[in-house]
Design a protein around this motif. Structure first.
Motif: not given
Length: 85
Positions: A5-14
């Motif tokens: 996905s290329g997303l990190v934890g905080s980006e996934m939360c958003i």
């Protein structure tokens, strides 16, 4: 972490928060439409004329209360019918 996905934890939360808000907004619109339908039907049943434009500030407390009481009655009936099955 989602693979690829290329997303990190905080980006996934958003991203997840945005998805929930979109889903909730859609659900809220459906609920509002359903309640409005119940309100209009209840008003008709108790003989209180409601305006379609949404402003009904000229109703008396007695009229508004009779609509609300009829709405509650209908919702309880609906709940009881759905639980009988």
């Amino acid at each position: 972490y989602e693979i690829g996905s290329g997303l990190v934890g905080s980006e996934m939360c958003i991203r997840d928060r945005i998805r929930r808000k979109t889903t909730m907004a859609s659900t809220n619109k459906k609920n509002k439409a359903a309640l409005n339908s119940i309100k209009m039907q209840a008003a008709s049943e108790v003989g209180v004329p409601l305006k379609d434009n949404g402003y009904n500030g000229d109703l008396t407390s007695k009229q508004a209360g009779s609509i609300g009481g009829q709405m509650v009655k209908k919702m309880i009936e609906s709940y009881e019918m759905s639980n009988k099955q």
